[in-house]
Design an enzyme around this catalytic site. Structure first.
Site, short mmCIF file in Angstrom:
data_model
loop_
_atom_site.label_atom_id
_atom_site.label_comp_id
_atom_site.label_asym_id
_atom_site.label_seq_id
_atom_site.Cartn_x
_atom_site.Cartn_y
_atom_site.Cartn_z
N VAL A 147 0.84 -1.20 0.00
CA VAL A 147 0.00 0.00 0.00
C VAL A 147 0.88 1.25 0.00
CG1 VAL A 147 -1.66 1.32 1.36
CG2 VAL A 147 -1.91 -1.15 1.13
N TYR A 148 1.92 1.21 0.85
CA TYR A 148 2.82 2.36 0.94
C TYR A 148 3.46 2.64 -0.43
CZ TYR A 148 6.49 5.51 2.44
OH TYR A 148 7.31 6.60 2.56
N ASP A 149 4.01 1.59 -1.03
CA ASP A 149 4.73 1.76 -2.30
C ASP A 149 3.82 2.31 -3.39
OD1 ASP A 149 6.95 0.85 -1.10
OD2 ASP A 149 6.84 -1.19 -1.92
N GLU B 121 17.89 8.01 31.38
CA GLU B 121 17.59 7.38 30.09
C GLU B 121 18.84 6.68 29.58
OE1 GLU B 121 16.51 10.54 27.41
OE2 GLU B 121 18.53 11.33 27.37
N LYS C 21 22.18 5.61 27.59
CA LYS C 21 23.24 6.29 26.84
C LYS C 21 23.49 5.46 25.59
CE LYS C 21 27.70 8.55 27.31
NZ LYS C 21 28.37 8.08 26.12
N ARG D 57 28.62 16.53 15.62
CA ARG D 57 29.04 17.19 16.85
C ARG D 57 30.32 18.01 16.65
NH1 ARG D 57 32.28 16.88 21.03
NH2 ARG D 57 31.46 17.48 23.07
N LYS E 219 20.14 12.90 34.52
CA LYS E 219 20.08 14.35 34.34
C LYS E 219 19.16 14.95 35.39
CE LYS E 219 20.64 13.75 29.41
NZ LYS E 219 20.02 13.63 28.10
S1 IVH Z 1 23.34 14.23 27.06
C1 IVH Z 1 24.35 18.23 27.96
N1 IVH Z 1 22.12 11.92 26.76
O1 IVH Z 1 27.15 10.74 24.81
C2 IVH Z 1 24.32 16.77 27.84
N2 IVH Z 1 24.19 12.23 25.66
O2 IVH Z 1 29.47 11.33 26.43
C3 IVH Z 1 25.05 16.26 26.66
N3 IVH Z 1 24.90 10.31 24.31
O3 IVH Z 1 28.05 13.65 23.11
C4 IVH Z 1 24.76 14.89 26.30
N4 IVH Z 1 23.14 9.04 24.71
O4 IVH Z 1 26.66 11.92 21.83
C5 IVH Z 1 23.20 12.65 26.45
N5 IVH Z 1 20.89 9.95 26.55
C6 IVH Z 1 21.97 10.68 26.25
C7 IVH Z 1 22.98 10.20 25.39
C8 IVH Z 1 24.10 11.00 25.13
C9 IVH Z 1 24.30 9.13 24.07
C10 IVH Z 1 26.22 10.71 23.77
C11 IVH Z 1 26.22 12.09 23.15
C12 IVH Z 1 27.25 12.86 23.92
C13 IVH Z 1 28.06 11.80 24.57
C14 IVH Z 1 28.65 12.28 25.87
#
Ligand code: IVH
Length: 648
Positions: free
Chosen positions: A32-34, A108, A110, A131, A280
């Site tokens: 359908v999408y295609d 959350e 990483k 970055r 955070k």
């Molecule tokens: S916060 C101000 N959250 O890890 C906060 N970074 O070691 C800046 N990364 O450059 C980063 N998952 O590329 C944040 N849930 C997450 C992340 C995350 C991966 C990476 C990001 C950052 C590096 C820092």
């Protein structure tokens, strides 16, 4: 199609793609999408001036750039301080609470990938920047537009920077490397390198082919007024970005520690690689008060998981001969504990890989373990060499039977059909679960059957008798009888299992099913052209089938006579019934296995599909049916309770 219909079609396609790529929950079929996509493409061809910026056709990367240009972030991209254990966490919390005691935390994953800054203005993606050094990166907008989980337009008009990580899911990474292996290309060491490498392609159609995924983790400049980071992130997800597989609001040490343990325990089961959990401060005003050090925010920290990459030494390179005769090298390494699993082997893929990476015996290497796959060699630490390392010589003869090896494309193969390794591995494969599922034919026993001379090929298995088995070491009456019974049980099974058990190159379980369903017993008389017309079967596979049949016709017929597999009922031959020719979706917990129910429905001539769409005719539900049930109800699809159904 008129302009209004065109606009609606674009909106619909974006809705379909959002469900598929962001929510992981398809609401339509590829077909359908295609079809709609091609209608949109056709309209744009006729009326290029009407092309919408957020049309999915604008994602097709084909421009080849000469280089990437530098671009400045609107606000700085920061790094994170790392912590590694509970003591570090306690210390970090103490330090942070000193700055402000009325705080809570948003935790959350990483993600282990490449970080990216997306700039949206007036609801449109205007720039995507790597970055770089945190203030300035490279403008890779053309490539990023090909990433389906990056919305091209959002319902937010003010300028906003959305930061996140670009990753490649683990299964996709394995697929890419398998493909590269087949083509004799250098392999990616890990998903992170694959993601970063794919983002920086000068030809964006290559980026498009890699199925990259964008996972947002933060915001740069913005005019949002939420007081909590968690609310800001919720708003971002609602704009059409992907949610993390896990996140939590925590109050203090115990809660943080416990969610950390959950993520660490589950990390193998996530689609993407994680290297830790980010903690955070959730209150934006406190974040502002706390501010930044030279490199990092004071309000966030990365709580790293134990490394899945470790340094070890190559002790030996062993050679394995598979059922197709392909000889593959495997590195035996100094046993190394990686997250509770002692790793003793690492895959080397093929001899070109050894040469390309210049892997020598005695080398120190970095190995990576992730999930259930065999650990890989990420890097050779050539700086650590002391001159005692030995270059590995490619074998000329089969390490098992001694016959000459021949190079076939990137593989080196033993040509001897009676080579012990080939026969033993073919029998093990023949007896494996997706094939004839015969108990008791493990490596040790098959080797014993072969070396004793009782079994020199799969067919010989069915000439085994009690007397013959009793002559083998360790075989008493019970064990022998069990094996004979298991061999008897291999008779009368589904036909696709029979085809699969033959071990035809490039033909696995899915293709075997297709062959069985399309041709029944007549598959061995199908031409290459007929086979190549089947869904999911390409030229190379069709060629392999025809060639296999040409060489092994007698053996196939003989085995078929012995095993008496069941000829599948062809779809159009099924008796008239409610499900014949209909599309059915299953959901919830059923009284029988999904596989059994699927098979019964297929025997009735139904097509069983995995997702609910307008094309679904019936939804059959068991206990705890979830979102598929709701969706089916909304679409007016007929829903049937499995326990009230009579499909036997
Ligand atoms: S916060 C101000 N959250 O890890 C906060 N970074 O070691 C800046 N990364 O450059 C980063 N998952 O590329 C944040 N849930 C997450 C992340 C995350 C991966 C990476 C990001 C950052 C590096 C820092």
């Amino acid at each position: 199609m008129n302009l209004q219909e065109y606009k609606e079609a674009v909106e619909k396609l974006n809705e379909y793609a959002y469900h598929y790529y962001v929510l992981d929950d398809a609401i339509t079929t590829d077909e359908v999408y295609d079809k709609l996509y091609h209608e949109v493409l056709e309209y744009e061809k006729q009326n290029p001036q009407d092309t919408l910026k957020n049309s999915p056709t604008q994602r097709v990367g084909d421009k080849v750039s000469e280089k990437f240009y530098k671009a400045k972030h609107l606000s700085r991209m920061w790094s994170l301080e790392d912590i590694f254990n509970a003591d570090d966490l306690r210390e970090w919390l103490k330090k942070t609470y000193k700055l402000d005691e009325h705080i809570s935390f948003y935790c959350e994953p990483k993600y282990d990938g490449a970080s990216l800054n997306l700039i949206y203005d007036n609801g449109e993606l205007i720039q995507a920047i790597t970055r770089g050094d945190g203030s300035e990166g490279e403008d890779i907008t053309v490539n990023v537009k090909t990433i389906r989980s990056v919305p091209l337009s959002i319902e937010h008009k003010d300028k906003i920077e959305i930061r996140g990580e670009v990753v490649i899911f683990k299964d996709e990474f394995e697929k890419i490397n398998q493909e590269r292996l087949k083509n004799g290309e250098a392999l990616f060491a890990n998903p992170r390198n694959a993601a970063a490498g794919s983002l920086r392609q000068l030809d964006s159609s290559i980026t498009a082919s890699r199925n990259l995924v964008f996972l947002p983790y933060g915001i740069g400049i913005n005019s949002l007024e939420h007081k909590l980071l968690s609310d800001k992130m919720k708003y971002i997800y609602e704009l059409g970005f992907k949610k993390p597989p896990q996140s939590a609001l925590c109050n203090g040490f115990d809660e943080i520690e416990s969610i950390y343990e959950v993520m660490k325990k589950d990390r193998d089961s996530y689609q993407m690689m994680l290297d830790g959990m980010v903690i955070k401060v959730n209150e934006i005003s406190s974040q502002i008060d706390m501010g930044y050090t030279v490199k990092n925010p004071r309000w966030a920290v990365a709580y790293k998981f134990p490394a899945v990459e470790k340094i070890t030494t190559i002790k030996e390179i062993k050679l394995q001969v598979g059922r197709s005769g392909a000889v593959t090298p495997v590195a035996v390494v100094e046993p190394t504990d990686i997250e509770g699993v002692v790793v003793e082997r690492a895959t080397l893929h093929n001899f070109d890989e050894i040469e390309r990476k210049d892997i020598r015996l005695g080398d120190k290497v970095i190995i990576l373990r992730s999930g259930d796959v065999i650990p890989k060699i990420v890097k050779v630490l050539t700086n650590e060499r002391d001159g005692s390392e030995v270059v590995f010589e490619k074998p000329k003869d089969c390490p098992v039977c001694g016959s000459e090896l021949l190079q076939e494309d990137v593989l080196i193969k033993c040509q001897n059909l009676s080579c012990e390794a080939r026969v033993v591995n073919s029998i093990i494969y023949f007896a494996s679960k997706p094939c004839l599922n015969i108990d008791g034919l493990g490596k040790k026993i098959v080797e014993l059957l072969f070396t004793s001379g009782l079994v020199k090929s799969v067919v010989d298995l069915f000439d085994l008798t009690l007397e013959k088995l009793l002559t083998l070491e360790g075989f008493k009456e019970k064990k022998s009888q069990n094996l004979l019974d298991a061999l008897q049980n291999a008779k009368g099974k589904e036909y696709y299992r029979f085809i699969n058990s033959l071990g035809i190159e490039h033909i696995g379980e899915v293709a075997s099913k297709t062959l069985a369903d399309e041709f029944g017993f007549a598959w061995i008389d199908a031409t290459k052209e007929q086979i190549a017309q089947c869904d999911g079967i390409g030229e190379e596979m069709a060629e392999s089938v025809v060639e296999f049949v040409r060489v092994n016709r007698e053996t196939i017929l003989k085995l078929q006579e012995i095993l008496q597999p069941l000829e599948p009922i062809k779809k159009d031959e099924a008796k008239d019934n409610k499900f014949k020719g209909k599309t059915v979706v299953l959901t919830g917990t059923m009284s029988k296995s999904r596989g059994e129910i699927k098979e019964m429905l297929e025997n009735l001539g139904a097509k069983v599909s995995s997702s609910v769409s307008k094309k679904t005719d019936f939804l059959i539900y068991g206990e705890d049916a979830g979102s598929k049930y709701d969706k089916a109800m909304n679409l007016g699809v007929e829903c049937l309770a499995e326990d009230l159904l009579d499909i036997n």
